[in-house]
Write a protein that holds these residues in place. Structure first.
Motif, PDB file in Angstrom:
ATOM      1  N   TYR A   6       0.863  -1.183   0.144  1.00  0.00           N
ATOM      2  CA  TYR A   6      -0.106   0.110   0.175  1.00  0.00           C
ATOM      3  C   TYR A   6       0.899   1.331  -0.034  1.00  0.00           C
ATOM      4  CZ  TYR A   6      -4.449  -2.424   0.731  1.00  0.00           C
ATOM      5  OH  TYR A   6      -5.446  -3.259   0.804  1.00  0.00           O
ATOM      6  N   HIS A   7       1.927   1.070   0.892  1.00  0.00           N
ATOM      7  CA  HIS A   7       2.868   2.374   0.925  1.00  0.00           C
ATOM      8  C   HIS A   7       3.632   2.791  -0.340  1.00  0.00           C
ATOM      9  CE1 HIS A   7       5.457   5.017   3.224  1.00  0.00           C
ATOM     10  NE2 HIS A   7       6.409   4.901   2.066  1.00  0.00           N
ATOM     11  N   HIS A  10       1.004   4.144  -2.981  1.00  0.00           N
ATOM     12  CA  HIS A  10       0.485   5.344  -2.490  1.00  0.00           C
ATOM     13  C   HIS A  10       1.590   6.293  -2.998  1.00  0.00           C
ATOM     14  CE1 HIS A  10      -1.661   8.055   0.175  1.00  0.00           C
ATOM     15  NE2 HIS A  10      -0.519   8.431   0.718  1.00  0.00           N
ATOM     16  N   SER A  43      -3.796   7.514  -4.857  1.00  0.00           N
ATOM     17  CA  SER A  43      -3.103   7.845  -3.538  1.00  0.00           C
ATOM     18  C   SER A  43      -4.391   7.604  -2.651  1.00  0.00           C
ATOM     19  CB  SER A  43      -2.411   9.348  -3.659  1.00  0.00           C
ATOM     20  OG  SER A  43      -3.615  10.191  -3.757  1.00  0.00           O
ATOM     21  N   THR A  46      -5.008   3.705  -1.722  1.00  0.00           N
ATOM     22  CA  THR A  46      -4.175   3.037  -1.274  1.00  0.00           C
ATOM     23  C   THR A  46      -3.919   3.674   0.099  1.00  0.00           C
ATOM     24  OG1 THR A  46      -2.523   4.443  -2.239  1.00  0.00           O
ATOM     25  CG2 THR A  46      -2.970   2.299  -3.361  1.00  0.00           C
ATOM     26  N   GLY A  47      -3.947   4.921   0.258  1.00  0.00           N
ATOM     27  CA  GLY A  47      -3.920   5.604   1.691  1.00  0.00           C
ATOM     28  C   GLY A  47      -4.994   5.237   2.584  1.00  0.00           C
ATOM     29  N   TRP A  70      -4.752  16.871   0.832  1.00  0.00           N
ATOM     30  CA  TRP A  70      -4.990  15.808  -0.152  1.00  0.00           C
ATOM     31  C   TRP A  70      -6.046  16.674  -1.032  1.00  0.00           C
ATOM     32  CZ3 TRP A  70      -9.341  13.500  -2.206  1.00  0.00           C
ATOM     33  CH2 TRP A  70      -9.171  12.655  -3.325  1.00  0.00           C
TER      34      TRP A  70
END
Length: 109
Positions: A6-7, A10, A43, A46-47, A70
């Motif tokens: 995920y990171h 992101h 982003s 996934t965030g 964001w």
């Protein structure tokens, strides 16, 4: 998926957002909006996936600040299209990006 995947995804999304800024400031509006929108979507998804996987409460102050920033990143192309100085847009984007990175890694509050 693991939080590391995920990171990475992101970060890929954020890279796409900044590619969109570069394309927008170089004059390629249609391509810029595609890069920017796809990057924001990646982003965002996934965030939230990373936050859910790490079991962080959605009411955390640092997370709320990240969501507001964001939205600021999402709004910056509007400023660029309205004729705001490109140097100002780049400076704001860099400042917001650095703040997002700091909040994401340090989780200060």
């Amino acid at each position: 998926m693991s939080p590391q995947i995920y990171h990475v995804l992101h970060l890929v999304g954020l890279i796409c957002v900044f590619i969109g800024f570069g394309a927008l400031l170089s004059g390629s509006t249609k391509a810029a909006m595609k890069w920017h929108g796809i990057g924001l979507l990646i982003s965002l998804i996934t965030g939230f996936g990373m936050v859910a996987k790490m079991q962080i409460p959605y009411t955390s102050k640092w997370l709320i600040v990240k969501m507001v920033l964001w939205l600021v990143l999402g709004f910056l192309p509007v400023l660029a299209k309205k004729g705001v100085s490109p140097k100002s847009v780049v400076a704001i984007a860099a400042l917001v990006g650095a703040t997002l990175a700091y909040l994401g890694y340090m989780k200060p509050f």
